[in-house]
Design an enzyme around this catalytic site. Sequence first.
Site, PDB file in Angstrom:
ATOM      1  N   ASN A  32     -35.678  -0.149  44.206  1.00  0.00           N
ATOM      2  CA  ASN A  32     -35.083  -0.314  45.541  1.00  0.00           C
ATOM      3  C   ASN A  32     -33.622  -0.753  45.507  1.00  0.00           C
ATOM      4  OD1 ASN A  32     -38.215  -1.596  45.874  1.00  0.00           O
ATOM      5  ND2 ASN A  32     -37.656   0.238  47.014  1.00  0.00           N
ATOM      6  N   GLN A  88     -26.204  -1.841  45.830  1.00  0.00           N
ATOM      7  CA  GLN A  88     -26.697  -2.004  47.208  1.00  0.00           C
ATOM      8  C   GLN A  88     -28.226  -2.089  47.195  1.00  0.00           C
ATOM      9  OE1 GLN A  88     -24.796  -2.318  49.943  1.00  0.00           O
ATOM     10  NE2 GLN A  88     -22.798  -1.787  49.051  1.00  0.00           N
ATOM     11  N   ILE A  89     -28.764  -2.920  48.098  1.00  0.00           N
ATOM     12  CA  ILE A  89     -30.188  -3.199  48.093  1.00  0.00           C
ATOM     13  C   ILE A  89     -30.870  -2.544  49.290  1.00  0.00           C
ATOM     14  CG2 ILE A  89     -31.923  -5.058  48.134  1.00  0.00           C
ATOM     15  CD1 ILE A  89     -29.486  -6.897  47.203  1.00  0.00           C
ATOM     16  N   CYS A  90     -31.987  -1.869  49.025  1.00  0.00           N
ATOM     17  CA  CYS A  90     -32.754  -1.261  50.106  1.00  0.00           C
ATOM     18  C   CYS A  90     -33.906  -2.219  50.443  1.00  0.00           C
ATOM     19  CB  CYS A  90     -33.297   0.091  49.654  1.00  0.00           C
ATOM     20  SG  CYS A  90     -34.160   0.967  50.933  1.00  0.00           S
ATOM     21  N   LEU A  91     -33.684  -3.057  51.440  1.00  0.00           N
ATOM     22  CA  LEU A  91     -34.678  -4.082  51.793  1.00  0.00           C
ATOM     23  C   LEU A  91     -34.705  -4.210  53.314  1.00  0.00           C
ATOM     24  CD1 LEU A  91     -36.602  -6.394  50.915  1.00  0.00           C
ATOM     25  CD2 LEU A  91     -34.608  -7.872  50.708  1.00  0.00           C
TER      26      LEU A  91
END
Lengths: 106, 163
Positions: free
Chosen positions: B80, B86-89
């Site tokens: 993720n 960059q974080i996909c959260l």
Amino acid sequence: MSLKVTIKRWNAVARWTWGDHVDGDVCGICQMPFEGCPPGVKFPGDGAPVVWGKCAHAFHLQCISQWLTSKNSCPICRREWEFESSQGGPPVSFFLLFQPTTHSFR
Amino acid sequence: MSSAARRRLVRDFRRLQSDPPSGVTAAPLDSNILVWQAVIFGPDDTPWEGGTFKLELSFTEDYPNKAPSVRFVTRIFHPNIYNDGQICLDILQNQWSPIYDISAILTSIQSLLSDPNPASPANSEASRLYCENRREYNRRVREVVEQSWLDEEDTTPAAAPAP
């Protein structure tokens, strides 16, 4: 021999809260005490009222209003936000304490 | 100027100091309280154990009504997390709530490390290995853990040579 006390001066100190169940808590949005001022407000009390949602979660009026412009949900439980309609919410507690500060014995 | 966002960030900082969450640390830049540097330690008993991962958080004057933008500065291999860090959260995007603070953000990211969601991949290779070849996935994770120690001695981790 009798002891006579003369109170020369006293200050009245009042303490109030928005209700026992939010007494001492902070608003989850601004993290300031409910009895204190959210950002942009000079005076606590009527200047920064606490409001409840139908979900029973409480915030400063200014804080929740700002959030509702981006999303119409409770920040805590995510349910659709509806103001609890009872005017002014639960009863407000008010205490008045008399605090003598200066006294003399003679 | 002491804006609403800045006042909230000062409270976040005090809270971090008085009630520090385990395995994460953070502090604002001396020159700009809207920019924070953080370190997340890899959770114990997972392949991430021992890793020290640096992040940067950028807040706007709309905080806490808008989420900060958060990215890993240390190179990471995770389903993720994009290659640029960059974080996909969800809580940093559509599930943001203004009751979150820096402590909540960092502990959520820490738990994402060991509990990825392969259904919404940001790194397709990491996602595929996580689902199909856990042994190789764990080996790649150990690689970035070891790399994170080298980054620590380097003031510009992005410029560190690839292993």
